[in-house]
Design an enzyme around this catalytic site. Structure first.
Site, PDB file in Angstrom:
ATOM      1  N   ALA A  70       0.851  -1.190   0.000  1.00 33.33           N
ATOM      2  CA  ALA A  70       0.000   0.000   0.000  1.00 33.33           C
ATOM      3  C   ALA A  70       0.890   1.244   0.000  1.00 33.33           C
ATOM      4  O   ALA A  70       2.008   1.219   0.534  1.00 33.33           O
ATOM      5  CB  ALA A  70      -0.881  -0.008   1.238  1.00 33.33           C
ATOM      6  N   GLY A 115       0.693  -5.091   0.730  1.00 27.70           N
ATOM      7  CA  GLY A 115      -0.493  -5.186  -0.128  1.00 27.70           C
ATOM      8  C   GLY A 115      -0.199  -5.838  -1.479  1.00 27.70           C
ATOM      9  O   GLY A 115      -1.093  -6.428  -2.092  1.00 27.70           O
ATOM     10  N   GLU A 118      -0.462  -9.404  -0.818  1.00 27.87           N
ATOM     11  CA  GLU A 118      -1.881  -9.703  -0.567  1.00 27.87           C
ATOM     12  C   GLU A 118      -2.641  -9.817  -1.889  1.00 27.87           C
ATOM     13  O   GLU A 118      -3.500 -10.693  -2.050  1.00 27.87           O
ATOM     14  CB  GLU A 118      -2.482  -8.621   0.331  1.00 27.87           C
ATOM     15  CG  GLU A 118      -1.876  -8.684   1.726  1.00 27.87           C
ATOM     16  CD  GLU A 118      -2.367  -7.578   2.645  1.00 27.87           C
ATOM     17  OE1 GLU A 118      -2.254  -6.400   2.269  1.00 27.87           O
ATOM     18  OE2 GLU A 118      -2.860  -7.890   3.731  1.00 27.87           O
ATOM     19  N   GLU A 138       4.476  -5.152   7.261  1.00 26.33           N
ATOM     20  CA  GLU A 138       3.655  -4.145   7.955  1.00 26.33           C
ATOM     21  C   GLU A 138       4.050  -3.968   9.416  1.00 26.33           C
ATOM     22  O   GLU A 138       4.005  -2.861   9.946  1.00 26.33           O
ATOM     23  CB  GLU A 138       2.163  -4.523   7.858  1.00 26.33           C
ATOM     24  CG  GLU A 138       1.525  -4.246   6.507  1.00 26.33           C
ATOM     25  CD  GLU A 138       1.666  -5.398   5.512  1.00 26.33           C
ATOM     26  OE1 GLU A 138       2.527  -6.295   5.710  1.00 26.33           O
ATOM     27  OE2 GLU A 138       0.898  -5.401   4.529  1.00 26.33           O
TER      28      GLU A 138
HETATM   29  N1  CO8 Z   1       4.544   3.328  -0.445  1.00 26.75           N
HETATM   30  C1  CO8 Z   1       4.971   4.499  -0.948  1.00 26.75           C
HETATM   31  N2  CO8 Z   1       6.175   4.665  -1.558  1.00 26.75           N
HETATM   32  C2  CO8 Z   1       6.974   3.576  -1.620  1.00 26.75           C
HETATM   33  C3  CO8 Z   1       6.596   2.337  -1.107  1.00 26.75           C
HETATM   34  C4  CO8 Z   1       5.318   2.220  -0.485  1.00 26.75           C
HETATM   35  N3  CO8 Z   1       4.852   1.059   0.002  1.00 26.75           N
HETATM   36  N4  CO8 Z   1       7.613   1.445  -1.296  1.00 26.75           N
HETATM   37  C5  CO8 Z   1       8.583   2.147  -1.930  1.00 26.75           C
HETATM   38  N5  CO8 Z   1       8.204   3.429  -2.131  1.00 26.75           N
HETATM   39  C6  CO8 Z   1       8.977   4.491  -2.778  1.00 26.75           C
HETATM   40  C7  CO8 Z   1      10.119   4.971  -1.913  1.00 26.75           C
HETATM   41  O1  CO8 Z   1       9.661   5.905  -0.959  1.00 26.75           O
HETATM   42  C8  CO8 Z   1      11.030   5.569  -2.945  1.00 26.75           C
HETATM   43  O2  CO8 Z   1      10.534   6.833  -3.301  1.00 26.75           O
HETATM   44  P1  CO8 Z   1      11.555   8.083  -3.536  1.00 26.75           P
HETATM   45  O3  CO8 Z   1      12.403   7.651  -4.698  1.00 26.75           O
HETATM   46  O4  CO8 Z   1      10.652   9.204  -3.846  1.00 26.75           O
HETATM   47  O5  CO8 Z   1      12.336   8.213  -2.284  1.00 26.75           O
HETATM   48  C9  CO8 Z   1      10.845   4.653  -4.153  1.00 26.75           C
HETATM   49  O6  CO8 Z   1       9.611   3.978  -3.945  1.00 26.75           O
HETATM   50  C10 CO8 Z   1      11.941   3.598  -4.266  1.00 26.75           C
HETATM   51  O7  CO8 Z   1      12.019   2.909  -3.029  1.00 26.75           O
HETATM   52  P2  CO8 Z   1      13.366   2.796  -2.184  1.00 26.75           P
HETATM   53  O8  CO8 Z   1      14.285   3.949  -2.447  1.00 26.75           O
HETATM   54  O9  CO8 Z   1      12.993   2.553  -0.761  1.00 26.75           O
HETATM   55  O10 CO8 Z   1      14.005   1.502  -2.853  1.00 26.75           O
HETATM   56  P3  CO8 Z   1      14.960   0.440  -2.168  1.00 26.75           P
HETATM   57  O11 CO8 Z   1      15.442  -0.453  -3.243  1.00 26.75           O
HETATM   58  O12 CO8 Z   1      15.955   1.084  -1.284  1.00 26.75           O
HETATM   59  O13 CO8 Z   1      13.969  -0.417  -1.192  1.00 26.75           O
HETATM   60  C11 CO8 Z   1      11.952  -1.609  -0.629  1.00 26.75           C
HETATM   61  C12 CO8 Z   1      12.911  -1.142  -1.749  1.00 26.75           C
HETATM   62  C13 CO8 Z   1      12.668  -2.621   0.268  1.00 26.75           C
HETATM   63  C14 CO8 Z   1      10.757  -2.265  -1.291  1.00 26.75           C
HETATM   64  C15 CO8 Z   1      11.524  -0.364   0.209  1.00 26.75           C
HETATM   65  O14 CO8 Z   1      11.062   0.645  -0.691  1.00 26.75           O
HETATM   66  C16 CO8 Z   1      10.429  -0.648   1.190  1.00 26.75           C
HETATM   67  O15 CO8 Z   1      10.685  -1.239   2.222  1.00 26.75           O
HETATM   68  N6  CO8 Z   1       9.196  -0.217   0.879  1.00 26.75           N
HETATM   69  C17 CO8 Z   1       8.061  -0.328   1.784  1.00 26.75           C
HETATM   70  C18 CO8 Z   1       7.533  -1.755   1.820  1.00 26.75           C
HETATM   71  C19 CO8 Z   1       6.421  -1.851   2.835  1.00 26.75           C
HETATM   72  O16 CO8 Z   1       6.581  -1.565   4.006  1.00 26.75           O
HETATM   73  N7  CO8 Z   1       5.226  -2.295   2.350  1.00 26.75           N
HETATM   74  C20 CO8 Z   1       4.062  -2.440   3.170  1.00 26.75           C
HETATM   75  C21 CO8 Z   1       3.212  -1.211   3.115  1.00 26.75           C
HETATM   76  S1  CO8 Z   1       1.805  -1.285   4.166  1.00 26.75           S
HETATM   77  C22 CO8 Z   1       0.717  -2.294   3.329  1.00 26.75           C
HETATM   78  O17 CO8 Z   1       0.989  -2.780   2.275  1.00 26.75           O
HETATM   79  C23 CO8 Z   1      -0.602  -2.520   3.984  1.00 26.75           C
HETATM   80  C24 CO8 Z   1      -1.563  -3.248   3.060  1.00 26.75           C
HETATM   81  C25 CO8 Z   1      -2.962  -2.714   3.198  1.00 26.75           C
HETATM   82  C26 CO8 Z   1      -4.001  -3.293   2.245  1.00 26.75           C
HETATM   83  C27 CO8 Z   1      -3.624  -3.400   0.780  1.00 26.75           C
HETATM   84  C28 CO8 Z   1      -4.755  -3.867  -0.062  1.00 26.75           C
HETATM   85  C29 CO8 Z   1      -4.456  -4.703  -1.259  1.00 26.75           C
END
Ligand code: CO8
Length: 258
Positions: A70, A115, A118, A138
């Site tokens: 998400a 997500g 999921e 999460e």
């Molecule tokens: N939301 C928003 N932006 C994101 C997300 C995200 N989930 N994941 C990555 N991005 C963005 C980063 O902020 C970054 O943006 P910017 O370039 O502007 O700084 C860009 O994508 C690239 O990401 P990274 O620089 O972080 O890339 P890395 O290679 O260093 O890391 C990762 C990749 C490991 C995937 C890292 O980005 C990460 O940990 N992301 C978050 C993953 C996460 O926590 N996901 C769970 C989110 S909560 C959720 O999913 C709840 C589900 C609810 C229901 C869904 C219904 C289907």
């Protein structure tokens, strides 16, 4: 192939009986915001109702991600009530996908987190690139999955490993995902397209209506006690016999035709 793409957050294409939905926010690793999910629902409805579509493929754009979950920039603004309502709404989309009576394949090309996982778990089949990474992280944000993750993961891979993934929030690689039966197959990244094409070809040779009955029998039956589930299987067995395809399939075998 459609001439125009009316969507902003997904790409949607229909060709040779296959509808392909590509999550298309590569700058945020295809994170699921409300706009994307709304478009996804719309495309799924189109694919379900278009009689020319036999199979649906969902994938992510860019080299890096299927979907990183998400969109956290949207989540951070939500009140508890809004979060709960949004979770129910998003679950409605994954459940819709799970229930629609056509095969849905997740083509997992990279990060498949939160997500994103999921969404993939609500698909019928999951083929992953060896570069794919899986997880429900999460807990690291001090929240829990809200798109079905606490329920579908233990159902798919068993409670022991699911609890570990949910509580530790760590990533697992594609090989591990295959070992725990979270995905059907892992292939080199450059073979992902051809592998999914091959799987689609195998599915296209099957009766679409019978595949729908089969999917429903598995997905509804698995939530029932065994006695009721077997009754339900028998009902579905009857539904399959009511199809032209079954008459032709059975007769064809006896007459040595395909
Ligand atoms: N939301 C928003 N932006 C994101 C997300 C995200 N989930 N994941 C990555 N991005 C963005 C980063 O902020 C970054 O943006 P910017 O370039 O502007 O700084 C860009 O994508 C690239 O990401 P990274 O620089 O972080 O890339 P890395 O290679 O260093 O890391 C990762 C990749 C490991 C995937 C890292 O980005 C990460 O940990 N992301 C978050 C993953 C996460 O926590 N996901 C769970 C989110 S909560 C959720 O999913 C709840 C589900 C609810 C229901 C869904 C219904 C289907």
């Amino acid at each position: 192939m459609q001439k125009e793409n009316k969507y902003k957050n997904i790409l949607y294409a229909k060709k040779d009986k296959v509808a392909t939905i590509t999550l298309n926010r590569p700058k945020s690793l295809n994170a699921l915001n409300t706009a994307l999910l709304t478009e996804l629902r719309d495309a799924l409805e189109d694919a379900e109702t278009d009689a020319a579509v036999h199979t649906i493929v969902i994938t992510g754009s860019g080299e890096k991600a299927f979907c990183a979950g998400a969109d956290i920039t949207e989540l951070v603004e939500k009140s508890p009530k809004e979060a709960s309502e949004w979770s129910s709404w998003a679950q409605g989309i994954t459940t819709y996908m799970e229930k629609l009576r056509k095969p849905v394949i997740a083509k997992i090309n990279g990060f498949c987190l939160g997500g994103g996982l999921e969404l993939a778990m609500a698909c019928d089949l999951r083929i992953a690139s060896e570069k794919a990474v899986f997880g429900l992280p999460e807990i690291n944000l001090a929240i829990i999955p809200g798109g079905g993750g606490t329920q579908r993961l233990p159902r798919l891979i068993g409670k022991t490993k699911a609890m570990e993934m949910l509580m530790c929030g760590e990533h697992i690689d594609a090989e591990e995902a295959f070992r725990v039966a979270l995905v059907n197959k892992v292939v080199p990244a450059d073979k992902l397209d051809s592998e999914v094409d091959e799987l689609v070809k195998r599915l296209l040779s099957k009766s679409p209506v019978t595949l729908g009955i089969l999917k429903d029998a598995v997905n509804r039956g698995i939530e029932m006690d065994l006695e009721r589930a077997l009754q339900y299987e028998a009902e579905c067995f009857g539904h399959a016999f009511a199809t032209e395809d079954a008459r032709e399939g059975l007769k064809g075998f006896l007459e040595k035709r395909k």
